[in-house]
Design a protein around this motif. Sequence first.
Motif, PDB file in Angstrom:
ATOM      1  N   LEU A  26       0.913  -1.297  -0.128  1.00 32.17           N
ATOM      2  CA  LEU A  26      -0.079   0.044  -0.129  1.00 32.17           C
ATOM      3  C   LEU A  26       0.857   1.226   0.151  1.00 32.17           C
ATOM      4  O   LEU A  26       0.646   2.403  -0.657  1.00 32.17           O
ATOM      5  N   PHE A  27       1.935   1.250   0.782  1.00 30.24           N
ATOM      6  CA  PHE A  27       2.711   2.538   0.963  1.00 30.24           C
ATOM      7  C   PHE A  27       3.368   2.612  -0.412  1.00 30.24           C
ATOM      8  O   PHE A  27       3.472   3.790  -1.036  1.00 30.24           O
ATOM      9  N   VAL A  28       3.964   1.531  -1.080  1.00 29.09           N
ATOM     10  CA  VAL A  28       4.825   2.073  -2.431  1.00 29.09           C
ATOM     11  C   VAL A  28       3.949   2.390  -3.478  1.00 29.09           C
ATOM     12  O   VAL A  28       4.092   3.016  -3.980  1.00 29.09           O
ATOM     13  N   GLY A  29       2.682   1.498  -3.524  1.00 31.82           N
ATOM     14  CA  GLY A  29       1.727   1.495  -4.660  1.00 31.82           C
ATOM     15  C   GLY A  29       1.302   3.274  -4.560  1.00 31.82           C
ATOM     16  O   GLY A  29       1.409   3.822  -5.645  1.00 31.82           O
ATOM     17  N   LEU A  30       0.824   3.774  -3.279  1.00 30.39           N
ATOM     18  CA  LEU A  30       0.349   5.044  -3.361  1.00 30.39           C
ATOM     19  C   LEU A  30       1.401   5.972  -3.411  1.00 30.39           C
ATOM     20  O   LEU A  30       1.295   7.037  -4.024  1.00 30.39           O
ATOM     21  N   ALA A  31       2.707   5.992  -3.012  1.00 31.94           N
ATOM     22  CA  ALA A  31       3.662   6.758  -2.836  1.00 31.94           C
ATOM     23  C   ALA A  31       4.320   6.884  -4.605  1.00 31.94           C
ATOM     24  O   ALA A  31       4.708   7.872  -5.045  1.00 31.94           O
ATOM     25  N   GLU A  32       4.000   5.797  -5.119  1.00 32.61           N
ATOM     26  CA  GLU A  32       4.484   5.803  -6.531  1.00 32.61           C
ATOM     27  C   GLU A  32       3.517   6.568  -7.659  1.00 32.61           C
ATOM     28  O   GLU A  32       3.659   6.641  -8.681  1.00 32.61           O
ATOM     29  N   GLY A  33       2.246   6.827  -7.003  1.00 34.46           N
ATOM     30  CA  GLY A  33       1.319   7.591  -7.784  1.00 34.46           C
ATOM     31  C   GLY A  33       0.002   6.615  -8.220  1.00 34.46           C
ATOM     32  O   GLY A  33      -0.637   6.952  -9.239  1.00 34.46           O
ATOM     33  N   LEU A  34       0.134   5.421  -7.611  1.00 34.69           N
ATOM     34  CA  LEU A  34      -0.951   4.589  -8.257  1.00 34.69           C
ATOM     35  C   LEU A  34      -2.372   4.867  -7.593  1.00 34.69           C
ATOM     36  O   LEU A  34      -2.300   5.213  -6.412  1.00 34.69           O
ATOM     37  N   PRO A  35      -3.320   5.121  -8.229  1.00 36.44           N
ATOM     38  CA  PRO A  35      -4.733   5.233  -7.431  1.00 36.44           C
ATOM     39  C   PRO A  35      -4.984   4.281  -6.469  1.00 36.44           C
ATOM     40  O   PRO A  35      -4.731   3.318  -6.521  1.00 36.44           O
ATOM     41  N   LEU A  36      -5.931   4.864  -5.367  1.00 30.10           N
ATOM     42  CA  LEU A  36      -5.988   4.089  -4.281  1.00 30.10           C
ATOM     43  C   LEU A  36      -6.833   2.517  -4.928  1.00 30.10           C
ATOM     44  O   LEU A  36      -6.275   1.559  -4.150  1.00 30.10           O
ATOM     45  N   MET A  37      -7.739   2.677  -5.600  1.00 32.42           N
ATOM     46  CA  MET A  37      -8.570   1.465  -6.072  1.00 32.42           C
ATOM     47  C   MET A  37      -7.624   0.744  -7.056  1.00 32.42           C
ATOM     48  O   MET A  37      -7.800  -0.654  -7.022  1.00 32.42           O
ATOM     49  N   LYS A  38      -6.826   1.201  -7.832  1.00 27.48           N
ATOM     50  CA  LYS A  38      -5.628   0.663  -8.505  1.00 27.48           C
ATOM     51  C   LYS A  38      -4.826   0.028  -7.718  1.00 27.48           C
ATOM     52  O   LYS A  38      -4.551  -1.396  -8.250  1.00 27.48           O
ATOM     53  N   THR A  39      -4.237   0.625  -6.613  1.00 25.04           N
ATOM     54  CA  THR A  39      -3.436  -0.195  -5.662  1.00 25.04           C
ATOM     55  C   THR A  39      -4.020  -1.439  -5.050  1.00 25.04           C
ATOM     56  O   THR A  39      -3.271  -2.445  -5.063  1.00 25.04           O
TER      57      THR A  39
END
Length: 441
Positions: free
Chosen positions: A33-46
């Motif tokens: 969750l941390f890496v996905g969101l920090a890298e710019g992936l939308p929440l639902m995409k993460t």
Amino acid sequence: MPLIILIIGILFLFFLIVKVKLNGFLSLIIACLFVGLAEGLPLMKTIATIETGFGGTLGHLGLIIGFGAMFGRIMADGGGAQRIAETLIAKFGRKQVAWAVAFTGFIVGITLFWEVSFIVLIPIVFTVAIAGGIPILEAGIPMLAAITVSHCFLPPHPGPVAVSGIFHANIGLVLIYGIIIGIPTLVVSGPLFYKFINSIGVNPEMKKGLAISKIFKEEELPGFGISVLTALFPVILIVVAMIAEFILPKEANITKFFSFIGSTDMALFIALLVSIYTFGTRRGKTIPEIMKSSEEAAKAIAMILLIMGGGGAFKQVIVDAGVGNYVAKITSGLPISPLILAWLITALIRMCVGSSTISLFMAAGIVLPIVEQSGISPELMVLAVACGSVFGGPPTEPCFWLVKEYFNLNLSQQIKVWCGLCTLIAVLGLAGVLVLSLFIH
């Protein structure tokens, strides 16, 4: 910036596992969750990425892990591993006992998980040491080297199988190349490494009162031939399928049949069924007795399955966030072999997070674009990553403490024995991969 975020994510994962003491699965999901969101992936995409990576990994490896755990338990309970060990030791003799244990561990370790191989073989190691009047590490180090080399290099172990799938590598070629590299690595890191350890004065006493598995009486053991045949059955099926693919027409029904029985999950499934007979009903056990052992083995791997799925989720987050492409772009012009680069990336992750399995998945996601763009043999890249995943033997992995306690080592001795052994295997394995790369393109 993407690489910096990934490094922070890895350090965060390290913090959660080592300092907070969260288990690997929860730590991986939080890090995803941390890496996905920090890298710019939308929440639902993460969230969708995590689900895709988790399900995609366990859709294949779940069967392998389940079948392998059951197969290993039935083999242990049926006395097959003990028969293999005792026969080889009798043939080799007391002076060559280290070589006997090394080859025993190699045979047993081909089809069993590291932890299962360790538990199966440790009572045999103790028995050999007591009966032969030899130091515990003279039998112990060759065993550790053998099962670690098998775990690192050889399908159907989940690590090489998983990375082979990610890199679209031929599993049969990975097995052949792994054996070519693995045998000399075992020779050096097993019996020869023990001689070095012994020369520097590391000679612990055997731990008293340690509970070990049942040692079978002679009349209770299965035959040597049937034990070896059953242990190697998955490997035999995989190799036969690979040969058939080369010599038979690809569209022929017989080729399809061999491909079916030689797939990793089916090979282990068939071997499991064979073991139910050879180590079970043939030895006078009832099906309910055998199934009880199998169910206990299946329960024991629940967390392993979750961690494998979490590792797959982390890999998918890295891929979907484009980190792998970024790494490939900034490293494509470096004057360094893609094989060495893949090994270095995996080794660095291994030292951070500890887990060999997690290191494999994370590194695979990072170096996948390098595999696709460099044109390097995907089979050799699988082995390069696998070698890096055992580097160092850091204390953040459970195996570190398992080895330390069973062999009654203090921390200084453990670093020399276990950390030295893992580092040696990783470096020798990379050297073998680089040598093979001179002939394989």
